[in-house]
Design an enzyme around this catalytic site. Structure first.
Site, short mmCIF file in Angstrom:
data_model
loop_
_atom_site.label_atom_id
_atom_site.label_comp_id
_atom_site.label_asym_id
_atom_site.label_seq_id
_atom_site.Cartn_x
_atom_site.Cartn_y
_atom_site.Cartn_z
N ASN A 100 0.86 -1.18 0.00
CA ASN A 100 0.00 0.00 0.00
C ASN A 100 0.90 1.23 0.00
OD1 ASN A 100 -1.83 2.02 0.52
ND2 ASN A 100 -2.37 1.32 2.58
N TRP A 101 1.00 1.86 -1.16
CA TRP A 101 1.93 2.99 -1.28
C TRP A 101 1.36 4.26 -0.66
CZ3 TRP A 101 4.26 2.67 -6.94
CH2 TRP A 101 4.87 1.41 -7.10
N LYS A 102 0.09 4.23 -0.31
CA LYS A 102 -0.58 5.40 0.29
C LYS A 102 -0.38 6.63 -0.60
CE LYS A 102 -0.19 3.21 4.73
NZ LYS A 102 -0.12 3.34 6.18
N HIS A 131 -9.58 1.07 4.92
CA HIS A 131 -8.31 1.27 5.63
C HIS A 131 -8.55 2.22 6.82
CE1 HIS A 131 -4.22 2.46 6.53
NE2 HIS A 131 -3.83 1.39 5.88
N GLU A 187 -6.91 4.60 7.92
CA GLU A 187 -6.69 6.02 7.63
C GLU A 187 -7.92 6.63 6.97
OE1 GLU A 187 -3.02 5.43 5.54
OE2 GLU A 187 -2.02 4.97 7.43
N GLU A 230 -5.42 -5.15 10.70
CA GLU A 230 -4.41 -4.12 10.95
C GLU A 230 -4.73 -3.38 12.23
OE1 GLU A 230 -2.39 -2.86 7.06
OE2 GLU A 230 -4.20 -1.68 7.22
N GLY A 269 2.10 2.42 10.72
CA GLY A 269 2.97 3.58 10.53
C GLY A 269 3.67 4.03 11.81
N SER A 277 3.28 -1.87 10.35
CA SER A 277 4.72 -1.84 10.58
C SER A 277 5.44 -3.14 10.22
CB SER A 277 5.03 -1.45 12.03
OG SER A 277 4.58 -0.13 12.28
N GLY A 311 2.84 -1.15 4.29
CA GLY A 311 2.81 0.28 3.94
C GLY A 311 4.20 0.78 3.64
N GLY A 312 4.81 1.45 4.61
CA GLY A 312 6.13 2.09 4.44
C GLY A 312 7.16 1.21 3.75
#
Ligand code: PGA
Length: 252
Positions: free
Chosen positions: A9-11, A94, A96, A164, A170, A210, A231-232
Site C-alpha cells: 500500500n503505497w498510500k 483502511h 486512515e 491491521e 505507521g 509496521s 505500507g512504508g
C-alpha cells in the site's frame, strides 16, 4: 491451500515518475516468485502507467480506495467501473480512511458491495485502536467491524481481509506474531460461524501494521496469517522484495 498474498500500500506517496521508477526496480525480482500473489497499490493517477509496466508479469495491481456509485456527479471520486478496467484488487476500509475521511461501517459495506458487483477483489481492512486494545476490546471491535462491513454480502470468494491493529500502522510498533495470529484465528472463526467452515478455510487473512523485512517472518510463520499488507516498507524495492521472498520460502 490458501495462496499467500503480499500487498504493498503505497498510500499518498510517489509522483507518477517515481511510481514508474519504483515498479521498474521491483518488477524483475517480484516476477520470479510465483507461489505468492504480489499486489502493488499505487495512487490512482499511477494505476494506468503502472499497469502498462507490469503487463505480462505475474504482478497484480490494486487501488487504495473506491467510491460506491457507478457514475455521476461525485466530484473527485473514482468509481468501481473505472477501476475494474484498470486493476484487480482494491483496498477498502483502511483505518486512515475511517479516521481522516470519516468512513463508517455502512460506507465500507457499500464500497465492498460495489467492488464485488464490478468484479473487483476487495482487501477489507479491520483492526482496533490503541485504547480499544488496552481495554481488552479487540474481539468485540473486530467482530463489529466484520458485521457492519459484510452485512448483506453472501459471496466471499474474492475477498481478502487485512487485520491491521490501528496502533501498529505507521508507528514502527508492530503487534507480535502470536497476538495477531490469535486475532486472525478469531476472525476466521467468526467467518466460519457466519458463512461455514469451507469459506472460512479458503479466506485469506493478512496482517498489517509496521511490517518490515526484519519482522515479516514472525508473522508469515504463523499458521493463520496468509500474508501481509505492507505500507512504508513497500516503498523500498529491495525491502518489499525481501518480504515477498521470505513469504515464498516460508509458505512453500
Ligand atoms: P505500515 O502501513 O506498514 O506503514 O505500518 C500498513 C498499512 O497501513 O496498510
Amino acid at each position: 491451500m490458501r495462496v499467500p498474498l503480499i500487498a504493498g500500500n503505497w498510500k499518498m506517496n510517489t509522483t507518477v515518475s517515481e511510481a514508474i521508477e519504483l515498479v521498474n526496480e521491483m518488477r524483475p525480482g517480484l516476477d520470479e516468485i510465483t507461489n505468492v500473489d504480489k499486489v502493488i497499490c499505487p495512487p490512482f493517477i499511477s494505476l494506468a502507467p503502472v499497469r502498462e509496466l507490469i503487463e505480462g508479469s505475474s504482478i497484480k495491481l490494486g487501488a487504495q480506495n473506491i467510491y460506491f456509485e457507478e457514475r455521476g456527479a461525485y466530484t473527485g471520486e473514482i468509481s468501481p467501473l473505472m477501476l475494474a478496467d484498470l486493476c484487480e484488487f482494491v483496498i477498502i476500509g483502511h483505518s486512515e480512511r475511517r479516521q481522516y475521511f470519516s468512513e463508517t461501517g455502512d460506507i465500507v459495506n457499500k464500497k465492498i458491495q460495489a467492488a464485488l458487483r464490478a468484479g473487483l477483489k476487495p482487501i477489507l481492512c479491520i483492526g482496533e485502536r490503541l485504547e480499544e486494545n488496552e481495554a481488552g476490546r479487540t474481539e468485540e471491535v473486530v467482530t463489529e467491524q466484520l458485521r457492519s462491513s459484510l452485512a448483506g454480502i453472501d459471496y466471499l470468494s474474492s475477498l481478502t481481509i487485512a487485520y491491521e491493529p490501528v496502533w501498529a500502522i505507521g508507528t514502527g510498533k508492530a503487534a507480535t506474531g502470536e497476538q495477531s495470529n490469535e486475532t486472525i484465528s478469531l476472525i476466521r472463526h467468526n467467518i466460519s460461524q457466519q458463512y461455514g467452515k469451507r469459506i472460512a478455510d479458503d479466506l485469506r487473512i493478512l496482517y498489517g501494521g509496521s511490517v518490515t523485512a526484519e519482522n515479516a517472518a514472525e508473522f508469515i510463520n504463523q499458521p493463520e496469517i496468509d500474508g501481509a499488507l505492507v505500507g512504508g516498507a513497500s516503498l523500498k524495492a529491495a525491502e518489499f522484495l525481501s518480504i515477498v521472498k521470505q513469504t515464498s520460502e516460508i509458505k512453500q
